[in-house]
Structure formats: structure tokens, C-alpha cells
Scaffold this active site. Structure first.
Site, PDB file in Angstrom:
ATOM      1  CD  GLU A  32      -2.983  -0.763  -0.091  1.00 20.48           C
ATOM      2  OE1 GLU A  32      -3.037   0.373  -0.600  1.00 20.48           O
ATOM      3  OE2 GLU A  32      -3.607  -1.726  -0.543  1.00 20.48           O
ATOM      4  CE1 TYR A 112      -6.921   3.130  -0.209  1.00 23.30           C
ATOM      5  CE2 TYR A 112      -4.526   3.087   0.074  1.00 23.30           C
ATOM      6  CZ  TYR A 112      -5.686   2.548  -0.454  1.00 23.30           C
ATOM      7  OH  TYR A 112      -5.616   1.398  -1.198  1.00 23.30           O
ATOM      8  CG  ASP A 130      -8.317   3.268  -4.625  1.00 19.14           C
ATOM      9  OD1 ASP A 130      -9.555   3.282  -4.813  1.00 19.14           O
ATOM     10  OD2 ASP A 130      -7.536   2.683  -5.378  1.00 19.14           O
ATOM     11  CB  CYS A 179     -15.658   2.932 -13.303  1.00 14.20           C
ATOM     12  SG  CYS A 179     -16.676   4.383 -13.042  1.00 14.20           S
ATOM     13  CB  CYS A 195     -24.481   3.219 -12.647  1.00 17.72           C
ATOM     14  SG  CYS A 195     -23.357   4.615 -12.679  1.00 17.72           S
TER      15      CYS A 195
HETATM   16  S1  SF4 Z   1     -21.988   2.126 -15.151  1.00 18.43           S
HETATM   17 FE1  SF4 Z   1     -21.418   3.654 -13.615  1.00 18.43          FE
HETATM   18  S2  SF4 Z   1     -19.997   2.596 -12.280  1.00 18.43           S
HETATM   19 FE2  SF4 Z   1     -20.140   1.390 -14.154  1.00 18.43          FE
HETATM   20  S3  SF4 Z   1     -18.499   2.105 -15.505  1.00 18.43           S
HETATM   21 FE3  SF4 Z   1     -20.315   3.303 -15.995  1.00 18.43          FE
HETATM   22  S4  SF4 Z   1     -20.191   5.125 -14.737  1.00 18.43           S
HETATM   23 FE4  SF4 Z   1     -18.787   3.618 -13.864  1.00 18.43          FE
END
Ligand code: SF4
Length: 306
Positions: A32, A112, A130, A179, A195
Site C-alpha cells: 500500500e 487510506y 482510493d 470505470c 448506476c
Molecule cells: S456504469 Fe457507472 S460505475 Fe459502471 S463504468 Fe459506468 S459510470 Fe462507472
């Protein structure tokens, strides 16, 4: 959502990373600290195995001299991390504490790192935030410029209290693999169905531009009997390391120059021949460079002189 996330992690997660395969808390802690400023591949392939070969246990690290620890950290930069690792090892030779609050009291361990040790090492039910996880949470919950407290509360709401370690690691990998800051791959994401930020994911990505500062540095070169004269540095950042002496530039003694990036600085480093050795020189032979406590800037300068 938790089940889908774990299923995705089981299939695509980075399980082979050596610090994910171990239960040794010191090794997890070391990874880490190294990963804070260095790319995963370089930590995995170079620094982590090399450092552990020299200091396989907290006790071995505690018993080492500071110069040896700094030398083993050479190339990783941010040397205060190595000094704090060493101090922490001396304070906890047998084992790191298990509580987040106790970990926070140790040198170089911030919120963290303390939460990562608790979650990844001790499998505690705790949120880890993070950069990657923060990005996923911001998008998943559509949070615009949230503060740490809001992010923490949002992450706690979705934390899987039966599998907190795998849950945090899964979010971390999701942030790093799907993401991503630019062009997230929502069509492959296991969180896409609920999401809230997927319509405009980049809206939730903070892109604070770093203001770079240009700076010139002038160093003196004095070589005798195939050894170069270095000096011990005193400033807190590179304390205890060896460096070339700083000099006033004299054009007729100019040797060479090169560019170097360090945090927000974009350095132009110029080297000049000097006629006298600096005060209290530390003589280093060119074949000792690899094992000496030198920053990557000094190593780069010395490589120009070979
Ligand atoms: S759906 Fe949401 S969490 Fe998944 S990659 Fe797209 S923006 Fe990121």
C-alpha cells in the site's frame, strides 16, 4: 448489486497481484505504501519483490540501518515514505496493530492506508477510499464534488459487510479497469443497471489540472580516482541521501544537462565541472551507484557522466 460486483470480481479481478495472495500484514502494508505513487506493474515486478528480499519481516526492517532502507527505496521517490516505514517497523517489530485508530497513530499511515490494512489485511468491515473507488462511488451515486464525509457515507451504504475485503478490491479493480476517468465502459459494468451517473460519467470525474513549475538546478561534478564526490543532503525530503553539490553555474565548465520531472516540478538539471571537492565529500565509485542511497535524479545525472 453486491452479488453482481463480486461475481465480476471473481472473473476479472486482479487476483494474481502478490499482495492479494498473501495474508502477511507487513507485506500488504508495504504494498500500500509503494502503490501510493508508483504504478502497479513496477511495484509488482521490481520494487516489492526486491524490498522484501532485503527486508522480509517487520523485524528485519526495524533492525536495518536507515541508509539501507533508503537505498532499497531508491527509484521509488518520496523518500519520507521509506523513513516512515522504517520508523513504524521500529515501533511495531512483531505486528502492526489491528485497530484503525491505532494504525493512524503510526508514522506515515493516513486514513487510506489504515483502512486498506484493516480491510485487506485484517478483513474488517470498513470502507476503503482510493482514487479508483472514489470515482466509482461518485458516479454510481451521482455525487458532484462530494466531500470525504459524503463519499464515506455513500460507500458505507453499499459496503458488503459479509465480504468487505473482496467488495473493496472489486470496486478498486472496477475503477481501474472499467470505470476509468475517460471513456468508462458502462456496457460491460456490473453496476450499470442502477448506476445513477452513467449518462454523463465524466461529469463526476474531477480533473483538477496540476500547475507545473519550471525550475533550473545546477550541480557540480568532481571526479577523482574514478570516484565521484557527493554530499549528504539535509532537507527533509531527501534527508540522509547522497546528492551532487549545488553550485553557481560557470558556462566554461558546463558538461551537460537533462530534464527531470519531480512532483509538480519540471526541472532542467545542468552539470558543471568543479575544481575542488565539496566539503565533507562522500566518495562513490561508479559501480556502487546502484546500491547507494541516491534519488533517481542523481542516478540520472551520474548516468550522464559514465
Ligand atoms: S456504469 Fe457507472 S460505475 Fe459502471 S463504468 Fe459506468 S459510470 Fe462507472
Amino acid at each position: 448489486m453486491q452479488k453482481r460486483l463480486l461475481k465480476w470480481y471473481e472473473k476479472y479481478g486482479r487476483h494474481a497481484l502478490p499482495w492479494r495472495k498473501t495474508t502477511n500484514i507487513y507485506h500488504i502494508y508495504l504494498s500500500e505504501i509503494m502503490l501510493q505513487q508508483t504504478q502497479v506493474n513496477r511495484v509488482r515486478d521490481e520494487y516489492y519483490p526486491q524490498f522484501l528480499a532485503k527486508f522480509p519481516t517487520l523485524k528485519a526492517l526495524a533492525e536495518a540501518k536507515e541508509e539501507e532502507v533508503i537505498a532499497a527505496w531508491s527509484g521509488l521517490g518520496y523518500y519520507s515514505r521509506a523513513r516512515n516505514l522504517h520508523k513504524t517497523a521500529k515501533l511495531c517489530q512483531d505486528a502492526l496493530p489491528k485497530s484503525y485508530e491505532e494504525l493512524l497513530k503510526l508514522p506515515g499511515i493516513g486514513s487510506y492506508t489504515a483502512s486498506a490494512i484493516c480491510a485487506f489485511g485484517y478483513h474488517q468491515n470498513i470502507v476503503v477510499l482510493d482514487t479508483n473507488i472514489k470515482r466509482v462511488i461518485k458516479r454510481y451515486c451521482a455525487l458532484l464534488n462530494p466531500n470525504e464525509k459524503t463519499l464515506n457515507q455513500a460507500a458505507e451504504k453499499i459496503l458488503n459487510d459479509k465480504e468487505p475485503r473482496a467488495h473493496n478490491l472489486a470496486l478498486m479493480d472496477l475503477g481501474s479497469m472499467l470505470c476509468t476517468p475517460k471513456n468508462p465502459q458502462c456496457s460491460l459494468c456490473p453496476l450499470a443497471s442502477e448506476c445513477q451517473g452513467k449518462e454523463e460519467p465524466e461529469l463526476y470525474t474531477q480533473t483538477k489540472k496540476t500547475a507545473y513549475e519550471a525550475m533550473d538546478l545546477f550541480f557540480g561534478v568532481y571526479i577523482k580516482d574514478e570516484k565521484i564526490a557527493l554530499v549528504k543532503t539535509e532537507g527533509s525530503m531527501y534527508k540522509g541521501m547522497l546528492a551532487l553539490p549545488e553550485v553557481d553555474p560557470l558556462e566554461e565548465n558546463y558538461i551537460t544537462s537533462f530534464k527531470h520531472a519531480y512532483t509538480k516540478y519540471r526541472l532542467t538539471v545542468k552539470l558543471y565541472r568543479i575544481d575542488e571537492a565539496p566539503k565533507e565529500p562522500q566518495w562513490i565509485a561508479f559501480d556502487e551507484i546502484e546500491s547507494a542511497p541516491l534519488s533517481s535524479l542523481v542516478k540520472k545525472a551520474l548516468a550522464k557522466l559514465v
